[in-house]
Motif scaffolding. Structure first.
Motif, PDB file in Angstrom:
ATOM      1  N   THR A 283       0.814  -1.211   0.000  1.00 28.53           N
ATOM      2  CA  THR A 283       0.000   0.000   0.000  1.00 28.53           C
ATOM      3  C   THR A 283       0.852   1.269   0.000  1.00 28.53           C
ATOM      4  O   THR A 283       0.433   2.303   0.509  1.00 28.53           O
ATOM      5  CB  THR A 283      -0.952   0.013   1.202  1.00 28.53           C
ATOM      6  N   LEU A 292      -5.723   0.628  -1.344  1.00 23.37           N
ATOM      7  CA  LEU A 292      -5.837  -0.805  -1.601  1.00 23.37           C
ATOM      8  C   LEU A 292      -6.518  -1.093  -2.934  1.00 23.37           C
ATOM      9  O   LEU A 292      -6.217  -2.083  -3.603  1.00 23.37           O
ATOM     10  CB  LEU A 292      -6.617  -1.473  -0.469  1.00 23.37           C
ATOM     11  N   ARG A 300      -3.368  -8.522  -3.699  1.00 22.81           N
ATOM     12  CA  ARG A 300      -4.411  -8.518  -2.687  1.00 22.81           C
ATOM     13  C   ARG A 300      -4.871  -9.923  -2.341  1.00 22.81           C
ATOM     14  O   ARG A 300      -5.198 -10.215  -1.179  1.00 22.81           O
ATOM     15  CB  ARG A 300      -5.577  -7.657  -3.162  1.00 22.81           C
TER      16      ARG A 300
END
Length: 350
Positions: A283, A292, A300
Motif C-alpha cells: 500500500t 488498496l 491482494r
C-alpha cells in the motif's frame, strides 16, 4: 479505571449537581470499603486524580496511588512527588509495551522500565507494578510479554546487581540472557536477545513518526478502512522486511523440541509480522500511500490468503492459553482486514 463515561448516562445528573470529582470518589470509596472488609488495602490508578490535582484531597488516605505511564518520557518523579505531597503512598507502574505491537517494542519498554525504576527509587516509592495489557484484541503472544516481565523483575529487584555468573560471559546482554535462562527456560541463552531484536524491527519508523503506545506494524495493519497508511516510506518498510527475514532465519532452533508451544507462538508472531510488512509494502509507492483499490488483484489475493492463515492459527493458539472470552472480538480485527482487502474494487487495468 477508564472513567470516560463519568458525567454521562446514569451519572450525568449527579455530576451536574455535585461535580465529577465528588461522584467519582464516592464510587472509589465504595470499592475501597469492599476491599477493606476483606482485610485488604485498596490500590487505585492515580491518573484521574493526578490530572485534576484539586481532587487529590478526596483520595482515600489508606489507598496506594498507582502512577502509570508507558513511554520513555513518563514523568514518574513528578507523579510520585504530587502524590506524596498529598499524603498518598505512590507506586510506579511502567508497562511491557507488548500490547498493540505484535512483536513488542523493546527500546521503549526498556527505557520506560528503567525510568520507572530510577525515579521511583529516588522518590522513595515502596512499590513497582509492571503492567501487561491486551488492548485492541490482544494480538501479542505470551513469550513477548514474558521477556518484558523478566526485564521488569530485574529492574525492580536488583538493577545494579552483580552479573549472573551463568550468563555473564555469554557475549550477549546480561539481562536478555538471564531472561532466556530464568524466565524462558532457554539454557542456550538465545531467545531473550532474539526477542529483543524482534521487538525493534520497526523501531526506525516508530521513532521517525513519534508513534506512541503501539508499533508501526500494528498501526498500519489494523488501521481503519478509511485511514491512510500511518507511517513509513516504502524503503523503510523494505528494511523492516529484511530484518524480519534475518530473524525468521535465526529463530533459536531448539525451541521446537524443548518448548513446542512458545515455538508455535513465535512462528505465528513472525507470520503476523510478515502479513503486516507485506500489507505495508503493498500500500505504498516510493513517495506516497497507495489505496488498496489500486493494488493488483494478485497481490491482494496473497494478502487475503496470509490474513486467513494468520486468523486460523490465532484461533487455534488462543485456546491453548486463554479462556474463550474475547476470542471473537480479537478475531474481528483480522476479519475486518480481510474484508477491507477484498472489498475494494480493482482499478482499471488491474
Amino acid at each position: 479505571d477508564e472513567t470516560f463515561d463519568v458525567g454521562y448516562g446514569r451519572s450525568a445528573a449527579e455530576v451536574a449537581r455535585r461535580g465529577r470529582p465528588a461522584v467519582y470518589f464516592d464510587f472509589v470509596n465504595r470499592i475501597g470499603d469492599a476491599v477493606r472488609a476483606l482485610g485488604k488495602r485498596p490500590m487505585m490508578w492515580a491518573d484521574i486524580a493526578l490530572s485534576h490535582p484539586e481532587s487529590l484531597k478526596l483520595f482515600p488516605r489508606d489507598a496506594i496511588g498507582l502512577a502509570w505511564g508507558y513511554e520513555p518520557d513518563a514523568d514518574f518523579a513528578r507523579w510520585c512527588d504530587v502524590l506524596r505531597e498529598h499524603g498518598i503512598e505512590a507506586w510506579v507502574c511502567p508497562g511491557t509495551s507488548s500490547w498493540r505491537s505484535i512483536t513488542g517494542r523493546t527500546t521503549e519498554r526498556n527505557a520506560n522500565i528503567a525510568r520507572a525504576t530510577a525515579e521511583g527509587a529516588a522518590r522513595g516509592a515502596p512499590g513497582f507494578l509492571i503492567t501487561d495489557w491486551g488492548d485492541s484484541g490482544h494480538h501479542q503472544h505470551w513469550p513477548i510479554a514474558v521477556a518484558a516481565l523478566a526485564r521488569a523483575a530485574q529492574a525492580a529487584w536488583n538493577p545494579h546487581g552483580a552479573r549472573d555468573a551463568r550468563v555473564g560471559d555469554a557475549g550477549v546482554p546480561t539481562v536478555s540472557a538471564a531472561a532466556s535462562l530464568h524466565a524462558l527456560a532457554d539454557s542456550a541463552l538465545q531467545l531473550g536477545p532474539w526477542l529483543d531484536a524482534l521487538g525493534d524491527i520497526d523501531l526506525e519508523i516508530r521513532q521517525a513518526n513519534a508513534i506512541r503506545n503501539s508499533s508501526a506494524l500494528f498501526n498500519d495493519l489494523h488501521r481503519p478502512a478509511t485511514a491512510k497508511p500511518v507511517a513509513g516510506r516504502l524503503k523503510d518498510w523494505h528494511a523492516v522486511a529484511d530484518r524480519l527475514d534475518s530473524l525468521s532465519a535465526s529463530i533459536p532452533g531448539r525451541l521446537a523440541a524443548s518448548m513446542p508451544l512458545p515455538h508455535q507462538e513465535l512462528l505465528h508472531t513472525l507470520a503476523t509480522a510478515r502479513l503486516a510488512v507485506e500489507h505495508a509494502i503493498a500500500t505504498r509507492t516510493p513517495d506516497s500511500p497507495l489505496p488498496l483499490a489500486t493494488v493488483p488483484l494478485a497481490h491482494r489475493a496473497r494478502l487475503a490468503d496470509l490474513a486467513r492463515q494468520v486468523l486460523a492459527e490465532h484461533r487455534r493458539l488462543w485456546t491453548r492459553r486463554n479462556r474463550p472470552g474475547g476470542l471473537e472480538r480479537s478475531c474481528s480485527h483480522y476479519v475486518r482486514l480481510i474484508e477491507r482487502i477484498e472489498s475494494d474494487a480493482p482499478a482499471p487495468g488491474h
